[in-house]
Design a protein around this motif. Structure first.
Motif, mmCIF file in Angstrom:
data_model
loop_
_atom_site.group_PDB
_atom_site.id
_atom_site.type_symbol
_atom_site.label_atom_id
_atom_site.label_comp_id
_atom_site.label_asym_id
_atom_site.label_seq_id
_atom_site.Cartn_x
_atom_site.Cartn_y
_atom_site.Cartn_z
ATOM 1 N N ARG A 54 103.315 72.534 79.344
ATOM 2 C CA ARG A 54 102.745 73.498 78.413
ATOM 3 C C ARG A 54 101.454 72.993 77.789
ATOM 4 N NH1 ARG A 54 105.664 77.333 74.257
ATOM 5 N NH2 ARG A 54 106.716 77.626 76.216
ATOM 6 N N TYR A 55 101.490 71.766 77.272
ATOM 7 C CA TYR A 55 100.326 71.325 76.502
ATOM 8 C C TYR A 55 99.173 70.841 77.382
ATOM 9 C CZ TYR A 55 102.747 72.494 72.319
ATOM 10 O OH TYR A 55 103.383 73.226 71.347
ATOM 11 N N SER A 56 99.424 70.553 78.647
ATOM 12 C CA SER A 56 98.293 70.269 79.525
ATOM 13 C C SER A 56 97.496 71.549 79.742
ATOM 14 C CB SER A 56 98.779 69.705 80.859
ATOM 15 O OG SER A 56 99.587 70.635 81.537
ATOM 16 N N ARG A 57 98.202 72.664 79.861
ATOM 17 C CA ARG A 57 97.497 73.945 80.021
ATOM 18 C C ARG A 57 96.771 74.331 78.742
ATOM 19 N NH1 ARG A 57 100.374 77.910 84.140
ATOM 20 N NH2 ARG A 57 100.523 76.454 85.854
ATOM 21 N N ILE A 58 97.443 74.084 77.625
ATOM 22 C CA ILE A 58 96.814 74.415 76.342
ATOM 23 C C ILE A 58 95.572 73.539 76.127
ATOM 24 C CG2 ILE A 58 97.158 74.297 73.829
ATOM 25 C CD1 ILE A 58 98.506 76.718 75.128
ATOM 26 N N ALA A 59 95.685 72.244 76.442
ATOM 27 C CA ALA A 59 94.534 71.342 76.288
ATOM 28 C C ALA A 59 93.388 71.792 77.187
ATOM 29 C CB ALA A 59 94.936 69.906 76.625
ATOM 30 N N LEU A 60 93.719 72.213 78.381
ATOM 31 C CA LEU A 60 92.712 72.703 79.318
ATOM 32 C C LEU A 60 92.007 73.936 78.752
ATOM 33 C CD1 LEU A 60 91.545 72.523 82.251
ATOM 34 C CD2 LEU A 60 93.384 74.048 82.932
ATOM 35 N N LEU A 61 92.783 74.861 78.223
ATOM 36 C CA LEU A 61 92.201 76.093 77.687
ATOM 37 C C LEU A 61 91.360 75.831 76.443
ATOM 38 C CD1 LEU A 61 95.267 78.484 78.077
ATOM 39 C CD2 LEU A 61 93.030 78.857 79.090
ATOM 40 N N PHE A 62 91.832 74.924 75.590
ATOM 41 C CA PHE A 62 91.153 74.724 74.313
ATOM 42 C C PHE A 62 89.963 73.776 74.402
ATOM 43 C CE2 PHE A 62 94.661 76.905 72.455
ATOM 44 C CZ PHE A 62 94.220 77.359 71.222
ATOM 45 N N TRP A 63 90.110 72.707 75.200
ATOM 46 C CA TRP A 63 89.087 71.662 75.126
ATOM 47 C C TRP A 63 88.335 71.419 76.428
ATOM 48 C CZ3 TRP A 63 93.898 69.767 72.714
ATOM 49 C CH2 TRP A 63 93.889 70.005 71.342
ATOM 50 N N LEU A 64 88.839 71.912 77.526
ATOM 51 C CA LEU A 64 88.202 71.588 78.797
ATOM 52 C C LEU A 64 87.631 72.822 79.493
ATOM 53 C CD1 LEU A 64 90.924 69.053 79.999
ATOM 54 C CD2 LEU A 64 88.683 68.490 79.111
ATOM 55 N N SER A 65 87.493 73.905 78.738
ATOM 56 C CA SER A 65 86.945 75.120 79.331
ATOM 57 C C SER A 65 85.671 75.526 78.611
ATOM 58 C CB SER A 65 87.961 76.265 79.248
ATOM 59 O OG SER A 65 89.110 75.933 79.956
ATOM 60 N N PRO A 66 84.515 75.167 79.166
ATOM 61 C CA PRO A 66 83.263 75.557 78.521
ATOM 62 C C PRO A 66 83.133 77.080 78.505
ATOM 63 C CG PRO A 66 82.864 74.206 80.484
ATOM 64 C CD PRO A 66 84.313 74.462 80.429
ATOM 65 N N GLY A 67 82.621 77.595 77.423
ATOM 66 C CA GLY A 67 82.408 79.030 77.337
ATOM 67 C C GLY A 67 83.604 79.809 76.844
ATOM 68 N N LEU A 68 84.693 79.113 76.585
ATOM 69 C CA LEU A 68 85.871 79.793 76.045
ATOM 70 C C LEU A 68 86.025 79.361 74.590
ATOM 71 C CD1 LEU A 68 88.304 81.596 76.539
ATOM 72 C CD2 LEU A 68 89.538 79.624 77.381
ATOM 73 N N ASN A 69 85.617 80.226 73.692
ATOM 74 C CA ASN A 69 85.578 79.851 72.280
ATOM 75 C C ASN A 69 86.415 80.777 71.412
ATOM 76 O OD1 ASN A 69 83.658 77.703 72.668
ATOM 77 N ND2 ASN A 69 82.157 79.327 73.040
ATOM 78 N N TYR A 70 86.646 80.313 70.218
ATOM 79 C CA TYR A 70 87.378 81.096 69.229
ATOM 80 C C TYR A 70 86.541 82.287 68.801
ATOM 81 C CZ TYR A 70 90.056 81.983 64.920
ATOM 82 O OH TYR A 70 90.815 82.533 63.921
ATOM 83 N N GLU A 71 87.116 83.461 68.926
ATOM 84 C CA GLU A 71 86.445 84.672 68.462
ATOM 85 C C GLU A 71 87.398 85.381 67.520
ATOM 86 O OE1 GLU A 71 84.959 86.954 71.847
ATOM 87 O OE2 GLU A 71 84.549 85.075 72.880
ATOM 88 N N PRO A 72 87.319 85.044 66.224
ATOM 89 C CA PRO A 72 88.332 85.522 65.267
ATOM 90 C C PRO A 72 88.429 87.037 65.167
ATOM 91 C CG PRO A 72 86.858 83.899 64.258
ATOM 92 C CD PRO A 72 86.280 84.246 65.588
ATOM 93 N N ASN A 73 87.351 87.716 65.406
ATOM 94 C CA ASN A 73 87.392 89.173 65.218
ATOM 95 C C ASN A 73 87.678 89.937 66.493
ATOM 96 O OD1 ASN A 73 86.797 88.755 62.521
ATOM 97 N ND2 ASN A 73 84.585 88.730 62.944
ATOM 98 N N ARG A 74 88.075 89.194 67.477
ATOM 99 C CA ARG A 74 88.347 89.810 68.778
ATOM 100 C C ARG A 74 89.606 90.638 68.731
ATOM 101 N NH1 ARG A 74 85.239 88.985 73.706
ATOM 102 N NH2 ARG A 74 86.352 90.302 75.163
ATOM 103 N N ASN A 75 89.511 91.827 69.268
ATOM 104 C CA ASN A 75 90.697 92.667 69.408
ATOM 105 C C ASN A 75 90.708 93.298 70.771
ATOM 106 O OD1 ASN A 75 92.986 93.098 67.776
ATOM 107 N ND2 ASN A 75 91.628 93.576 66.067
ATOM 108 N N LYS A 76 91.777 93.990 71.037
ATOM 109 C CA LYS A 76 91.908 94.587 72.360
ATOM 110 C C LYS A 76 90.777 95.549 72.689
ATOM 111 C CE LYS A 76 96.642 94.181 73.692
ATOM 112 N NZ LYS A 76 97.967 94.755 73.683
#
Ligand SMILES: [Zn+2]
Length: 138
Positions: A116-138
């Motif tokens: 689980r956390y290897s995937r989470i680490a990949l998504l959070f820290w090893l994926s350039p261009g994937l950032n937190y967008e707090p106001n994102r909605n569907k």
């Protein structure tokens, strides 16, 4: 949506999003369907239930997570070996099977966590261009 004005100013810390295995973009939707240790565990959602992010960003994307998981595993094995040594398990040939047993159990016990956390680490820290967008909605 009625809840939009409420979620707008809500900032979710990265740490809490990581610990709870949330989506890296909205930090609200769950990346996985169940808890880490459970019968339904470790099934990943294909899309974020909140912002609709596709977690597998390209074919074979999670292949890289295997290397992260391997690094986790090595770190845990070293930690457990050192701990066993400190608690009195001497490093000699007679204790070989104890070490093998302890390390096998460690690997087994941590494997859902590492998966689980290897995937989470990949998504959070090893994926350039994937950032937190707090106001994102569907
Ligand atoms: Zn999301």
């Amino acid at each position: 949506m009625e809840t939009n004005h409420k979620t707008k100013d809500l900032h979710i810390s990265q740490w809490s999003a990581v610990v709870n295995a949330k989506c890296p973009r909205c930090r609200i939707g769950n990346a996985f369907q169940g808890p880490t240790y459970g019968f339904k565990s470790n099934k990943m959602n294909e899309f974020c239930p909140h912002c609709n992010l596709k977690f597998e960003r390209e074919p074979g994307y999670f292949y890289v997570a295997m290397f992260v998981s391997y690094a986790f595993n090595v770190a845990q094995m070293i930690t457990v070996s050192v701990a066993a040594y400190i608690f009195g398990l001497k490093l000699d040939y007679d204790n070989l099977w104890y070490f093998i047993l302890i390390l096998s159990l460690t690997t087994l016990l941590f494997s859902p966590f590492n998966y689980r956390y290897s995937r989470i680490a990949l998504l959070f820290w090893l994926s350039p261009g994937l950032n937190y967008e707090p106001n994102r909605n569907k």
